[in-house]
Design an enzyme around this catalytic site. Structure first.
Site, PDB file in Angstrom:
ATOM      1  N   SER A 258      12.889  12.419   9.330  1.00 30.68           N
ATOM      2  CA  SER A 258      13.092  11.553  10.495  1.00 30.68           C
ATOM      3  C   SER A 258      12.844  10.081  10.184  1.00 30.68           C
ATOM      4  CB  SER A 258      12.208  11.999  11.665  1.00 30.68           C
ATOM      5  OG  SER A 258      10.837  11.909  11.340  1.00 30.68           O
TER       6      SER A 258
ATOM      7  N   VAL B 243       4.879  12.833  11.041  1.00 28.55           N
ATOM      8  CA  VAL B 243       5.586  12.607  12.304  1.00 28.55           C
ATOM      9  C   VAL B 243       6.625  13.709  12.491  1.00 28.55           C
ATOM     10  CG1 VAL B 243       6.959  10.983  13.664  1.00 28.55           C
ATOM     11  CG2 VAL B 243       5.279  10.127  12.013  1.00 28.55           C
TER      12      VAL B 243
ATOM     13  N   HIS C 144       4.548   9.559   5.203  1.00 28.96           N
ATOM     14  CA  HIS C 144       4.823   9.047   6.542  1.00 28.96           C
ATOM     15  C   HIS C 144       5.868   9.876   7.273  1.00 28.96           C
ATOM     16  CE1 HIS C 144       2.937   4.773   6.484  1.00 28.96           C
ATOM     17  NE2 HIS C 144       2.231   5.615   5.755  1.00 28.96           N
ATOM     18  N   ASP C 145       6.712  10.558   6.544  1.00 27.70           N
ATOM     19  CA  ASP C 145       7.673  11.456   7.174  1.00 27.70           C
ATOM     20  C   ASP C 145       6.968  12.698   7.710  1.00 27.70           C
ATOM     21  OD1 ASP C 145      10.259  12.503   7.905  1.00 27.70           O
ATOM     22  OD2 ASP C 145      10.146  13.799   6.151  1.00 27.70           O
TER      23      ASP C 145
ATOM     24  N   ASP D 260      -5.602  -0.073  -6.290  1.00 25.11           N
ATOM     25  CA  ASP D 260      -6.544   0.193  -7.384  1.00 25.11           C
ATOM     26  C   ASP D 260      -6.392  -0.957  -8.369  1.00 25.11           C
ATOM     27  OD1 ASP D 260      -7.808   0.950  -9.726  1.00 25.11           O
ATOM     28  OD2 ASP D 260      -6.572   2.725 -10.072  1.00 25.11           O
TER      29      ASP D 260
ATOM     30  N   ASN E  73       5.083   1.351   9.476  1.00 24.73           N
ATOM     31  CA  ASN E  73       6.272   1.282   8.626  1.00 24.73           C
ATOM     32  C   ASN E  73       6.921  -0.103   8.558  1.00 24.73           C
ATOM     33  OD1 ASN E  73       6.089   4.086   8.148  1.00 24.73           O
ATOM     34  ND2 ASN E  73       7.282   4.537   9.992  1.00 24.73           N
TER      35      ASN E  73
ATOM     36  N   THR F 194      -6.282   0.120 -12.603  1.00 25.06           N
ATOM     37  CA  THR F 194      -5.042   0.666 -13.175  1.00 25.06           C
ATOM     38  C   THR F 194      -4.020   0.824 -12.053  1.00 25.06           C
ATOM     39  OG1 THR F 194      -5.920   2.911 -12.905  1.00 25.06           O
ATOM     40  CG2 THR F 194      -6.206   1.886 -15.065  1.00 25.06           C
TER      41      THR F 194
ATOM     42  N   GLY G 235       6.660  16.571  11.464  1.00 28.77           N
ATOM     43  CA  GLY G 235       6.809  17.436  10.303  1.00 28.77           C
ATOM     44  C   GLY G 235       7.715  16.826   9.255  1.00 28.77           C
TER      45      GLY G 235
ATOM     46  N   ARG H 263       4.780   7.416  -0.587  1.00 31.86           N
ATOM     47  CA  ARG H 263       4.339   7.074   0.771  1.00 31.86           C
ATOM     48  C   ARG H 263       5.377   7.475   1.815  1.00 31.86           C
ATOM     49  NH1 ARG H 263       4.152   1.887   3.722  1.00 31.86           N
ATOM     50  NH2 ARG H 263       2.279   1.831   5.042  1.00 31.86           N
TER      51      ARG H 263
ATOM     52  N   ASP I 259      10.752  16.334   7.989  1.00 32.72           N
ATOM     53  CA  ASP I 259      12.121  16.562   8.460  1.00 32.72           C
ATOM     54  C   ASP I 259      13.070  15.396   8.214  1.00 32.72           C
ATOM     55  OD1 ASP I 259      11.145  14.711  10.230  1.00 32.72           O
ATOM     56  OD2 ASP I 259      11.436  15.928  12.039  1.00 32.72           O
TER      57      ASP I 259
ATOM     58  N   PRO J  38      -2.222   8.127   9.838  1.00 31.65           N
ATOM     59  CA  PRO J  38      -3.535   7.486   9.652  1.00 31.65           C
ATOM     60  C   PRO J  38      -3.376   6.010   9.304  1.00 31.65           C
ATOM     61  CG  PRO J  38      -3.487   9.616   8.572  1.00 31.65           C
ATOM     62  CD  PRO J  38      -2.074   9.337   9.002  1.00 31.65           C
TER      63      PRO J  38
ATOM     64  N   HIS K  37      -3.633   6.416  -3.322  1.00 29.25           N
ATOM     65  CA  HIS K  37      -3.851   4.969  -3.382  1.00 29.25           C
ATOM     66  C   HIS K  37      -4.287   4.513  -4.769  1.00 29.25           C
ATOM     67  CE1 HIS K  37      -4.399   4.377   1.259  1.00 29.25           C
ATOM     68  NE2 HIS K  37      -3.174   4.716   0.912  1.00 29.25           N
TER      69      HIS K  37
END
Length: 327
Positions: free
Chosen positions: A75, A69, A65-66, A244, A93, A247, A71, A61, A73, A162, A192
């Site tokens: 951040s 935002v 998430h990097d 899930d 976050n 599993t 690209g 994740r 990089d 998203p 997920h």
């Protein structure tokens, strides 16, 4: 033989055309400057996941998430300091993004072996791949050569990633702006299949859908009853539930099978089956064919990892992933 030839080609390009080639990502980027890099990353990630299975999903994740935002990089790893306001405090976050200590440990080991050579952005990409493999998912060659940003974007984190309660058109737009299509969207949502979500991000599906006090009609009601037992109308915001429930620590296609049975945990999961014939078709395909899902997930991860990377002279190689050099 083909691998050997590719190494020779890479070496030749590095020697004779470094300025041109440095702007591309390729798996052998550290072949000569830090050949043990991937082994070091894999070792630290394996230990972290052995300590806590959930960490596989957390590291995967972080990369996602990097990349959404500014690209891919690195951040997201920056703490607030000087003029930087950390992305860690953004809504997607805060009290949610985790695994930063594992990235710190990887960086520390890499700095011992190859000082100021491996970027934090590349560490995120490699850790995401290794986490997927450890959970039973696919492997893929990770294109490397990203450099680290010298800034962060709190607004970018709040607006570009998203969200669980976004409409499908909004999610599609957020992916499209990053060069990712519907196939990528559905395949990457399949991440997920592992990990946990907090009560606060899906509570509205249990109690107050559309403001009428009724549960989401697209959520299986027996499943909803189970969720309500641990996710009350108020309180328990940070209570955790598997994305899930069949599993929860294994990377497979049960995520898609759950959606078909109206047992997708997040609204952003379930709408893939209820709001678009195109995404519904993909959900059905991946639910029926695990190999197809696994193959496409790997392709889409490579594609996502290529979102606006800093290369060549842009950015820097941070010594510490939490702060830019000089601080």
């Amino acid at each position: 033989m083909a691998v050997s030839i590719s190494f020779v080609m890479v070496f030749s390009v590095l020697v004779f055309a470094p300025v041109c080639f440095c702007h591309y990502l390729y798996p052998q980027f550290y072949e000569y400057t830090c050949p043990q890099a991937q082994e070091i990353v894999q070792s630290v990630v394996a230990k972290a996941v052995a300590r806590e299975a959930r960490m596989a999903a957390s590291l995967l994740r972080l990369h996602f998430h990097d990349c959404f935002v500014k690209g891919c990089d690195g951040s997201i790893l920056l703490d607030s300091s000087g003029t930087i306001i950390s992305e860690k405090g953004a809504l997607p976050n805060k009290n949610s993004a985790r695994g930063f200590e594992v990235i710190d440990e990887i960086k520390s080991e890499l700095e011992k072996a190859c000082p100021q050579t491996i970027s934090c952005a590349d560490i995120l990409a490699l850790a995401a791949r290794d986490s997927t493999v450890l959970a039973g998912g696919p492997s893929w060659e990770v294109p490397l050569g990203r450099r680290d940003s010298t800034g962060a974007s709190l607004s970018g984190s709040n607006n570009n990633i998203p969200a669980p309660n976004n409409t499908l058109p909004t999610i599609i737009t957020k992916f499209k702006l990053k060069g990712l299509d519907l196939v990528d969207l559905v395949a990457l949502s399949g991440s997920h299949t592992i990990g946990l979500a907090r009560c606060t991000v899906f509570r509205q599906r249990l109690y107050n859908q559309s403001g009428n006090g009724q549960p989401d009609p697209t959520l299986d009601q027996s499943y909803a009853a189970q969720l309500r037992s641990g996710c009350p109308r108020s309180g328990g915001d940070n209570n955790l539930f598997p994305l899930d429930f069949i599993t929860p620590t294994k990377f497979d296609n049960y995520y898609f099978k759950n959606i078909i049975e109206s047992k997708g945990l997040l609204s952003s999961d379930q709408i893939l089956f209820t709001k678009s014939e195109e995404t519904m078709k993909l959900v059905k395909q991946y639910a029926e064919n695990n190999d197809l899902f696994i193959e496409q997930f790997a392709k889409s991860m490579v594609k996502m990892g290529n979102i606006s990377p800093l290369t060549g002279p842009r950015g820097e190689i941070r010594k510490n992933c939490r702060r830019i050099n000089g601080y």
